[in-house]
Design a protein around this motif. Structure first.
Motif, PDB file in Angstrom:
ATOM      1  N   UNK A 231       0.825  -1.208   0.000  1.00  0.00           N
ATOM      2  CA  UNK A 231       0.000   0.000   0.000  1.00  0.00           C
ATOM      3  C   UNK A 231       0.857   1.254   0.000  1.00  0.00           C
ATOM      4  N   UNK A 232       1.959   1.237   0.799  1.00  0.00           N
ATOM      5  CA  UNK A 232       2.852   2.393   0.820  1.00  0.00           C
ATOM      6  C   UNK A 232       3.523   2.595  -0.534  1.00  0.00           C
ATOM      7  N   UNK A 233       3.921   1.467  -1.158  1.00  0.00           N
ATOM      8  CA  UNK A 233       4.537   1.584  -2.481  1.00  0.00           C
ATOM      9  C   UNK A 233       3.549   2.131  -3.502  1.00  0.00           C
ATOM     10  N   UNK A 234       2.289   1.623  -3.439  1.00  0.00           N
ATOM     11  CA  UNK A 234       1.271   2.134  -4.368  1.00  0.00           C
ATOM     12  C   UNK A 234       0.984   3.604  -4.104  1.00  0.00           C
ATOM     13  N   UNK A 239       1.633   9.217  -5.589  1.00  0.00           N
ATOM     14  CA  UNK A 239       2.130  10.560  -5.330  1.00  0.00           C
ATOM     15  C   UNK A 239       3.057  11.038  -6.444  1.00  0.00           C
ATOM     16  N   UNK A 240       3.896  10.104  -6.922  1.00  0.00           N
ATOM     17  CA  UNK A 240       4.790  10.465  -8.022  1.00  0.00           C
ATOM     18  C   UNK A 240       3.986  10.824  -9.269  1.00  0.00           C
ATOM     19  N   UNK A 245       1.742  14.689 -12.912  1.00  0.00           N
ATOM     20  CA  UNK A 245       0.592  15.258 -13.608  1.00  0.00           C
ATOM     21  C   UNK A 245       0.392  16.723 -13.218  1.00  0.00           C
ATOM     22  N   UNK A 246       0.667  17.033 -11.959  1.00  0.00           N
ATOM     23  CA  UNK A 246       0.500  18.409 -11.490  1.00  0.00           C
ATOM     24  C   UNK A 246       1.481  19.352 -12.192  1.00  0.00           C
ATOM     25  N   UNK A 247       2.687  18.833 -12.496  1.00  0.00           N
ATOM     26  CA  UNK A 247       3.703  19.664 -13.128  1.00  0.00           C
ATOM     27  C   UNK A 247       3.661  19.605 -14.651  1.00  0.00           C
TER      28      UNK A 247
END
Length: 470
Positions: A231-234, A239-240, A245-247
């Motif tokens: 779950x943390x990896x996903x 987040x990446x 996408x945000x940038x």
């Protein structure tokens, strides 16, 4: 080593009750290789006492020393249950080491038989072999204790009990050598060692059951840790992707099927002057929105300096996880007054009590929706002036309110007024100042008719405001 029938019966009943409680408590739990080896060890430890109790109850004659072989099997099963989590090669090595120890003990005893004669008896040989095997089992438990994080307590307890079992078997061997020389003290001591052996077996039962529960807790903890790690990896991957996408160098937004904005890129937020987009729809960000083709929307946006900017929004439907989303791409359009008029006036479908229009920088009427003509017809056709204030004076005699509205819009970006109509009722007027890219002003007009009944129910202090303005 001699046994008392009552002690054997108590041991059998207590062991059976422990096994029954364990099966009832974990009846729906799947068995694993470690549980099978622990169950084999528990059952093997029951064989010799059970055979002794049957022989004593039925007064059967015979040597039961051979049944100590099941304790040998139990010790090997304990070591295998401890080493079940290590690689197969190491497990085979563990079994090979225990088998070698048993073979060496048997060979040594066989070589000593011709030399010692009846001094090395069969019970002595059983004690020597069991002592050797339990020493190996204790060493194996101690070696694997650090490999079990949650089951470290039961494994350490098994190592301690295996060491006590080896010491007890060594003591039994020494007593069996002196029992024939001194029957007065030897027989009671051998009976005491029998009770102690049963007690150690019962403690081994409890430790094996604790090991089984701890192993399943360790498995659950390992699975939960793996799930948390995945779950943390996903989440990190998400987040990446979100940051990427945000940038993105593009004006893009994502909405759900209901039109609610979920995400906007940095460049889109910069284009729209960093608005609050959470739970917003397009109508919250733009002054006017109008479909202009297949998956195309035209919109009017007001910049912070009140400059009007026309935009085209290209909508692309995206399916993800069985849900529908829309990817919106914003494109700035060259300013066109005809398009502006279409967005603010021509596309409007005003209600009978509403009117919408545009004024130029001289407050002359540039375009009005149908509601305006319903409002002024037939008076408007006889009014020569096209100035908005003159039209309002045709409708209302509230000159001070009209003057206040005219003065307010020159200093602020939006002004509101309420006029008393000559025919009765009221008229709410809202003016919004905008400017074109070449810095020419124009005004958006919105008017709403309010009759006396609605005004009274709303308890709006319009009359007091008008009197105070005079």
């Amino acid at each position: 080593m001699k046994f008392d029938n009552a002690s054997v019966l108590f041991f059998l009943l207590a062991s059976g009750a422990l096994l029954a409680l364990e099966l009832l408590r974990h009846r729906a739990r799947p068995w694993e290789p470690g549980d099978r080896h622990a169950g084999l060890a528990a059952l093997a430890m029951l064989i010799h006492p059970f055979a002794w109790w049957i022989a004593d109850s039925l007064a059967l004659k015979g040597d039961l020393t051979a049944f100590f072989a099941f304790d040998l099997i139990a010790a090997c099963a304990i070591a295998t249950a401890i080493a079940v989590d290590v690689p197969v090669g190491k497990r085979v090595t563990t079994i090979a080491i225990l088998g070698t120890l048993a073979a060496v003990a048997l060979a040594t005893g066989a070589l000593q038989l011709p030399l010692q004669g009846i001094g090395i008896t069969a019970p002595l040989m059983a004690s020597v072999v069991l002592c050797t095997i339990f020493i190996g089992t204790a060493a194996e438990c101690a070696r694997n204790a650090r490999l079990h994080s949650i089951a470290q307590g039961p494994v350490s307890l098994l190592a301690l009990l295996s060491s006590l079992a080896a010491a007890l078997q060594l003591l039994t061997g020494m007593l069996s050598m002196t029992a024939q020389a001194n029957d007065v003290y030897g027989a009671p001591l051998l009976a005491a060692t029998g009770v102690a052996w049963l007690l150690i077996k019962l403690l081994l039962f409890i430790a094996l059951l604790k090991l089984s529960s701890a192993r399943h807790a360790e498995l659950s903890d390992r699975v939960s840790r793996q799930l948390v790690a995945k779950a943390n990896a996903a989440t990190n991957d998400l987040l990446v992707v979100t940051q990427a996408f945000y940038q993105l160098p593009g004006n893009a937004m994502v909405t759900d099927d209901g039109g609610r904005i979920l995400f906007a890129t940095a460049q889109a937020r910069r284009l729209l002057a960093y608005p609050e987009t959470k739970d917003c729809v397009l109508e919250d960000l733009f002054l006017a929105v109008q479909p202009s083709g297949h998956q195309l929307v035209r919109a009017l946006f007001e910049k912070p300096d009140h400059q009007a900017e026309l935009m085209q929004i290209r909508m692309t439907r995206v399916e993800c996880g069985g849900q529908g989303y829309h990817l919106l791409q914003l494109e700035a359009l060259a300013f066109d007054y005809g398009m502006l008029r279409g967005l603010l006036v021509d596309s409007r479908n005003d209600a009978p009590h509403e009117a919408t229009g545009l004024l130029d920088h001289h407050f002359a009427i540039a375009a009005m929706a149908d509601g305006w003509f319903r409002l002024l017809d037939p008076i408007d056709r006889y009014a020569a002036s096209g100035v908005f204030w003159d039209k309002l004076r045709i409708l209302s005699g509230s000159d001070s309110e009209i003057a206040h509205l005219e003065n307010s819009i020159t200093s602020v970006s939006e002004a509101q007024g309420w006029l008393r109509l000559r025919t009765g009722g009221g008229l709410s007027v809202t003016l919004r100042k905008l400017q074109t890219p070449d810095y020419k002003l124009f005004y958006r007009v919105q008017m709403t008719l309010v009759d006396d009944v609605l005004q009274a129910s709303a308890n709006a202090p319009c009359t007091d405001n008008r009197e105070s303005l005079r």
